[in-house]
Design a protein around this motif. Structure first.
Motif, mmCIF file in Angstrom:
data_model
loop_
_atom_site.group_PDB
_atom_site.id
_atom_site.type_symbol
_atom_site.label_atom_id
_atom_site.label_comp_id
_atom_site.label_asym_id
_atom_site.label_seq_id
_atom_site.Cartn_x
_atom_site.Cartn_y
_atom_site.Cartn_z
ATOM 1 N N MET A 61 -0.515 -14.314 32.268
ATOM 2 C CA MET A 61 -0.095 -14.536 33.499
ATOM 3 C C MET A 61 0.735 -12.761 33.666
ATOM 4 O O MET A 61 1.721 -12.845 33.062
ATOM 5 N N ASN A 62 0.279 -12.309 35.031
ATOM 6 C CA ASN A 62 1.273 -10.886 34.445
ATOM 7 C C ASN A 62 2.273 -10.974 34.817
ATOM 8 O O ASN A 62 3.075 -11.111 35.649
ATOM 9 N N GLY A 63 3.048 -9.870 33.858
ATOM 10 C CA GLY A 63 4.338 -10.735 33.508
ATOM 11 C C GLY A 63 4.986 -11.424 32.754
ATOM 12 O O GLY A 63 6.575 -11.157 32.957
ATOM 13 N N PHE A 64 4.490 -12.147 32.239
ATOM 14 C CA PHE A 64 4.902 -13.451 31.548
ATOM 15 C C PHE A 64 3.762 -13.284 29.893
ATOM 16 O O PHE A 64 2.928 -13.265 29.791
ATOM 17 N N GLU A 65 5.207 -13.358 29.230
ATOM 18 C CA GLU A 65 4.436 -14.258 27.747
ATOM 19 C C GLU A 65 4.170 -15.475 27.840
ATOM 20 O O GLU A 65 4.855 -16.303 28.646
ATOM 21 N N THR A 66 3.363 -15.844 27.590
ATOM 22 C CA THR A 66 2.744 -17.370 26.908
ATOM 23 C C THR A 66 2.559 -17.432 25.539
ATOM 24 O O THR A 66 1.820 -16.803 24.199
ATOM 25 N N VAL A 67 3.388 -18.511 25.548
ATOM 26 C CA VAL A 67 3.156 -19.667 24.076
ATOM 27 C C VAL A 67 2.238 -20.930 23.915
ATOM 28 O O VAL A 67 2.823 -21.766 25.027
ATOM 29 N N CYS A 68 1.434 -21.355 23.790
ATOM 30 C CA CYS A 68 0.347 -22.740 23.739
ATOM 31 C C CYS A 68 0.592 -23.329 22.448
ATOM 32 O O CYS A 68 0.401 -22.707 21.975
ATOM 33 N N LEU A 69 1.095 -24.697 23.352
ATOM 34 C CA LEU A 69 1.217 -25.515 21.916
ATOM 35 C C LEU A 69 0.030 -26.853 21.056
ATOM 36 O O LEU A 69 -0.959 -26.734 23.222
ATOM 37 N N LYS A 70 -0.335 -27.475 20.514
ATOM 38 C CA LYS A 70 -1.686 -28.030 20.953
ATOM 39 C C LYS A 70 -0.876 -30.064 21.290
ATOM 40 O O LYS A 70 0.210 -30.211 20.793
ATOM 41 N N GLY A 71 -1.648 -30.059 21.907
ATOM 42 C CA GLY A 71 -1.197 -31.869 21.587
ATOM 43 C C GLY A 71 -2.271 -32.973 21.309
ATOM 44 O O GLY A 71 -3.420 -32.245 20.880
ATOM 45 N N ASN A 72 -1.826 -34.066 21.339
ATOM 46 C CA ASN A 72 -2.706 -34.728 20.910
ATOM 47 C C ASN A 72 -4.124 -35.269 21.336
ATOM 48 O O ASN A 72 -5.514 -35.105 20.803
ATOM 49 N N HIS A 73 -4.383 -34.813 22.589
ATOM 50 C CA HIS A 73 -5.394 -34.383 22.735
ATOM 51 C C HIS A 73 -6.864 -33.452 22.000
ATOM 52 O O HIS A 73 -7.588 -33.494 22.493
ATOM 53 N N GLU A 74 -6.045 -32.134 22.359
ATOM 54 C CA GLU A 74 -6.941 -31.388 21.661
ATOM 55 C C GLU A 74 -7.158 -31.531 20.149
ATOM 56 O O GLU A 74 -8.267 -30.904 20.282
ATOM 57 N N ALA A 75 -6.446 -32.287 20.016
ATOM 58 C CA ALA A 75 -6.955 -32.108 18.575
ATOM 59 C C ALA A 75 -7.721 -33.520 17.705
ATOM 60 O O ALA A 75 -8.509 -33.638 17.193
ATOM 61 N N MET A 76 -8.356 -34.548 18.949
ATOM 62 C CA MET A 76 -9.390 -35.252 18.953
ATOM 63 C C MET A 76 -10.594 -34.219 19.840
ATOM 64 O O MET A 76 -11.463 -34.507 18.967
ATOM 65 N N MET A 77 -10.024 -33.400 20.378
ATOM 66 C CA MET A 77 -11.274 -32.620 20.871
ATOM 67 C C MET A 77 -12.121 -32.114 19.602
ATOM 68 O O MET A 77 -13.161 -32.004 18.535
ATOM 69 N N LEU A 78 -10.740 -31.232 19.220
ATOM 70 C CA LEU A 78 -11.500 -30.879 17.995
ATOM 71 C C LEU A 78 -11.386 -31.489 16.590
ATOM 72 O O LEU A 78 -13.080 -31.025 15.813
ATOM 73 N N ASP A 79 -11.506 -32.755 16.730
ATOM 74 C CA ASP A 79 -11.712 -33.732 15.328
ATOM 75 C C ASP A 79 -13.540 -34.397 15.558
ATOM 76 O O ASP A 79 -13.595 -34.248 14.603
ATOM 77 N N ALA A 80 -13.627 -34.364 17.067
ATOM 78 C CA ALA A 80 -14.844 -34.761 17.641
ATOM 79 C C ALA A 80 -16.376 -33.408 17.477
ATOM 80 O O ALA A 80 -17.468 -33.670 16.751
ATOM 81 N N ILE A 81 -15.639 -31.927 17.726
ATOM 82 C CA ILE A 81 -16.211 -31.441 17.804
ATOM 83 C C ILE A 81 -16.421 -31.305 16.355
ATOM 84 O O ILE A 81 -17.744 -30.078 15.397
#
Length: 236
Positions: free
Chosen positions: A64-84
């Motif tokens: 997003m223009n003018g904003f720095e971004t930090v993205c954390l992992k949630g348990n749902h992303e962990a489940m998706m990655l485990d499945a994939i």
């Protein structure tokens, strides 16, 4: 504070709410802090339950223009990655039971047609998104606060915390008044409104279950923040 942080709770495929909330954040920052650095912190759980998980990921991945971004992992992303990343059907079933099917549909994956097909899912999700998901951080600390998806185990130093607790913990963290040495901002456990305690602020307000999507504005030291927190919220 030198950097104004906007911490965003669990999104769960609610692209419209996220778009509205980002517009609110951008407008408020331009009004209140036009000369200060702005940083977005996402607490994880971008996917599942809602119908537009792929759209949410793409929106967050685009700066997003003018904003720095930090993205954390949630348990749902962990489940998706485990499945994939596994041929273990039980991991796939675990993800589906937690609201994964709408996520599949958002990527154009037909569960009835394709069944359990990791190769197909990897293809439709795409390398760019998978690399992004695999690179999500577990926590973010700045000044006197720390952001994490679910919480931390009391009486354990931050360097000794384990991923399972940071993504899944509830009762032992939520019921504790333990002083970690900094305030904890977290999601994971949905409430009808944000929860403010001396040692933590919870901002999962159930966006994926019909509730609001909430952001916390972190513009002052922790002890002042918990006395008069500023929340921004988006509805459908």
């Amino acid at each position: 504070m030198d950097i104004i942080h906007y911490v965003i709770g669990d999104i769960h495929g609610q692209a419209e709410k996220l778009g509205t909330l980002l517009d609110m954040i951008k407008a408020r920052h331009g009004w209140k802090f036009p000369d200060k650095t702005a940083r977005l912190i996402y607490l994880g759980d971008y996917i599942d339950r809602g119908q537009k998980s792929a759209e949410v990921i793409d929106l967050i991945m685009k700066p997003m223009n003018g904003f720095e971004t930090v993205c954390l992992k949630g348990n749902h992303e962990a489940m998706m990655l485990d499945a994939i990343m596994s041929d273990d059907y039980s991991r796939w079933r675990n993800w589906m039971s937690a609201g994964g099917e709408p996520t599949l549909k958002s990527f154009g994956y037909d569960l009835l047609l394709e069944k359990f097909n990791t190769d197909k899912l990897i293809k439709v999700v795409g390398k760019t998104r998978l690399d992004w998901l695999s690179g999500l951080k577990l926590s973010y600390q700045y000044a006197d606060f720390l952001c994490v998806h679910a919480g931390l185990m009391p009486d354990v130093k931050i360097k000794d915390q384990v991923e399972k607790d940071m993504l899944w913990i509830r009762r032992r963290f939520l019921e504790s008044d333990y002083d970690f040495g900094f305030g904890i901002i977290h999601g994971h456990t949905p409430e009808t409104r944000p929860v403010v305690k001396r040692n933590r602020i919870g901002i999962d307000t159930g966006a994926g279950m019909g509730g609001e999507l909430t952001a916390l504005v972190v513009d002052r030291p922790w002890l002042k923040l918990i006395k008069s927190p500023v929340f921004l919220s988006a509805y459908s």
